[in-house]
Write an enzyme that holds these catalytic residues in place. Structure first.
Site, PDB file in Angstrom:
ATOM      1  N   ARG A  66      43.553  39.898  51.944  1.00 37.06           N
ATOM      2  CA  ARG A  66      42.693  40.901  51.292  1.00 37.06           C
ATOM      3  C   ARG A  66      42.896  42.291  51.891  1.00 37.06           C
ATOM      4  O   ARG A  66      42.847  43.297  51.170  1.00 37.06           O
ATOM      5  CB  ARG A  66      41.236  40.461  51.406  1.00 37.06           C
ATOM      6  N   HIS A  70      43.543  45.674  49.760  1.00 35.70           N
ATOM      7  CA  HIS A  70      42.645  46.836  49.833  1.00 35.70           C
ATOM      8  C   HIS A  70      43.332  48.052  50.438  1.00 35.70           C
ATOM      9  O   HIS A  70      42.931  49.183  50.180  1.00 35.70           O
ATOM     10  CB  HIS A  70      41.372  46.466  50.611  1.00 35.70           C
ATOM     11  N   ASN A  95      34.426  47.371  51.102  1.00 35.38           N
ATOM     12  CA  ASN A  95      34.875  46.897  52.414  1.00 35.38           C
ATOM     13  C   ASN A  95      33.761  46.650  53.418  1.00 35.38           C
ATOM     14  O   ASN A  95      33.870  45.768  54.269  1.00 35.38           O
ATOM     15  CB  ASN A  95      35.857  47.912  53.027  1.00 35.38           C
TER      16      ASN A  95
END
Ligand code: HEM
Ligand code: NAG
Ligand code: NAG
Ligand code: NAG
Ligand code: NAG
Ligand code: NAG
Ligand code: NAG
Ligand code: NAG
Length: 330
Positions: A66, A70, A95
């Site tokens: 991830r 991101h 986040n």
């Protein structure tokens, strides 16, 4: 002699190469052998640290995958998500309280610096660690393109606007992917990343009832799964309780995520939306069917899409820098 130099690098050849590079749609500046002489052991070193981290906690594979995603969606794959500071991306909505694995990235960076200091970017470390995480979870492997340099700024506003939200419609998600050069196939294949890892109640609470009833507010959520999730989420009023995005094989990178969607067992509304007549996005439904039927179809498309995602607007050449510490610019 000078004339020779100019002839070998003729303008017409240059144009031909540029056209070739542009038409492949993949960044021409990144290469698989970027560190072959400057840091030949980089793959071994990164993998050793990732293996150790997964021994400690298998979920870390999901967290590292991830982080790369991101990172790439905000100012390109430039390590910007790793920068500390209250104005950093770590504090952006997608986040905060959920992006994790920063300590593991620090450990990888330390190990890599000991091997060949000042050479490997934090952005490349994220790309390699994401690949290793998928492989060590039982997923496909691929050759990672390298040569990204680290950005000099974090972009909290960009993180808030570019990253998809679980509450976005599928059409909005498709638009956000298109903004970074990824298409609908990439949306569905990469959503398969949710075959590993966890999500907090706050990210799917919207699909549950108000807890005084066992009825599901969201008709596209399987009712027994809804009851189960209500039980879980009512126990933690702050929404921090977590459950698996793929409740059949949480730590295994397989195509079960897509099978779940066929039986209305997607966890996030943005998962189930890929296969629900409500959303009516025929293109995503067809792909969900194909991937649920064939893990090899999922794996090969996932690899293509990961390489595309990893090639979003890299800094190369003399742009950016090689950070000494992934948390701060030099
Ligand atoms: C398509 C749009 C996407 C949306 C809306 C989305 C949303 C989310 C949300 C809400 C969570 C849970 C975060 C939390 O608990 O606060 C999550 C977790 C996760 N996402 Fe996505 N995601 C998307 C695409 C992707 C992609 C492209 C990847 C990677 C290829 C990915 C990999 C993951 C992983 C592995 C986790 C679990 C992380 C962990 O356990 O630490 N997601 N995602
Ligand atoms: C929920 O998570 C956030 C962020 O980690 C934290 O600030 C808050 O204290 C947590 N709540 C509880 C009850 O643990
Ligand atoms: C690499 O390490 C050497 C010796 O410790 C040091 O002198 C040099 O400045 C370092 N280079 C970089 C780019 O960090
Ligand atoms: C932050 O991201 C937004 C959206 O991608 C972009 O328009 C903006 O230029 C970025 N700002 C900086 C400082 O990089
Ligand atoms: C998305 O792009 C890939 C090439 O990267 C292509 O093979 C695929 O057909 C495209 N999908 C759609 C829906 O356009
Ligand atoms: C919760 O659901 C019950 C039963 O449907 C309903 O009577 C009640 O008004 C709802 N409460 C809220 C705050 O929505
Ligand atoms: C997935 O898990 C659910 C709940 O444990 C179970 O009922 C179902 O049979 C499993 N499906 C498959 C295909 O393994
Ligand atoms: C799934 O596989 C079955 C059996 O191989 C086949 O009959 C069916 O057409 C496939 N469906 C899709 C969408 O590929």
């Amino acid at each position: 002699m000078k004339a020779f130099t100019y002839t070998t690098c003729s303008p017409s050849l240059f144009v031909v190469l540029m056209v070739l590079c542009l038409s492949t749609g993949v960044s021409s500046q990144l290469t698989t052998d970027f560190y072959v002489t400057s840091c030949p052991n980089v793959f071994k070193v990164v993998r050793r640290v990732v293996v150790n981290a997964l021994k400690n906690e298998m979920r870390m594979a999901a967290s590292l995958l991830r982080l790369h995603f991101h990172d790439c969606f905000v100012n390109g794959c430039d390590g910007s998500i790793l920068l500390d500071g209250s104005d950093g991306e770590k504090f952006a909505f997608p986040n905060i309280n959920s992006a994790r694995g920063f300590d593991v990235v620090d450990s990888i960076k330390t190990a890599v610096e000991n091997e060949c200091n000042g050479t490997v970017s934090c952005a490349d470390i994220l790309a390699i660690a994401a690949r290793d995480s998928v492989v060590l979870s039982g997923g496909p492997t691929w050759k990672v393109l390298l040569g990204r340099r680290d950005g000099l700024v974090a972009n909290q506003t960009g993180a808030n606007s570019n990253l998809p939200s679980p509450f976005d419609s599928i059409n909005t998600i498709i638009t956000k992917f298109a903004a970074v050069g990824l298409n609908t196939t990439d949306v569905v294949a990469l959503s398969g990343g949710h075959t590993i890892g966890l999500a907090r109640c706050v990210t799917f609470n919207n699909r549950l009832s108000n807890f005084s009833t066992t009825e599901s507010v969201d008709p596209t959520l399987d009712s027994s799964m809804a009851a189960d999730l209500q039980g879980l989420c009512s126990q933690s009023s702050d929404g921090n309780a977590t459950t698996a995005l793929d409740r059949n094989s949480t730590d295994v990178f397989d195509n079960h995520y897509f099978k779940n969607l066929l039986s209305q067992k997607g966890l996030l509304s943005s998962d189930q939306g890929l296969f629900s007549s409500d959303e009516g996005v025929a293109a995503t439904e067809g792909l969900v069917q194909i991937y649920s039927n064939s893990s090899s179809a999922f794996f090969s498309d996932f690899v293509i899409s990961m390489i595309k995602m990893g090639s979003i607007s890299p800094l190369t050449g003399s742009a950016g820098e090689i950070r000494r510490n992934c948390r701060a610019v030099n």
